[in-house]
Design a protein around this motif. Sequence first.
Motif: not given
Length: 205
Positions: A82-90, A128-129, A164-170, A176-182
């Motif tokens: 929550e509240g984090r963007t994870f702009a690298s190291h996904r 997601a990690g 599976r359709d979220q893997w490439a996005d992550w 944005p992480a907020k668009d994926i982490l649900h």
Amino acid sequence: MCNDYRLLIDIASIVEDFADLKIKIKMPEGAPNVAAREDVKITDMGPIVRSVEGERGIGELVSRRWSWPGQNGRPVYNFRSEGRTFASHRCLILADGFYEFTDPADPKQKRLDKWLFTMKDHDWFCIAGIWRADAAGEAFTMLTMDAGPDVSPYHHRQIIPLRRDQWADWLDPAVPAKDILHWLPKGSLPVTQVHGAPPAQASLL
């Protein structure tokens, strides 16, 4: 909170499924020597696919330690999203099941009840990690959020399995992480009870 997961799927099958999704997998350290395991525990080595900076649709498959040392010396194996963007190291953590523990339904039973969550319609999935490097070497942790409909009867927090359709996005920090982490829709994570469970370790939230 998840402190134990399962991986029984072979690496060749995993790479083939990524190829079907048009995600190219590189193995800069060679194919990880991953044995099938019913229980992957904190500090164990596990396979992850991490993002390649500046290259969408490409991931690096490596084996890394689950958890890094926290400031208090306890392992950081879960990390609030929550509240984090994870702009690298996904990274994507490969699994075909994860476990949660609850107080025993039978008061005479000293061990906690153990529950296995799997992914509906798929033999395996990705969690997601993020990963990082420190003095002890590179390691990964699982992201968490408030529990969704499948996990909330067992714990108030949960890790984040991805469609599976979220893997490439992550793997693409530009998304944005907020668009994926649900949460996944109700019924996406079938659960079965596993008997003879050991006591669960305390989780870092």
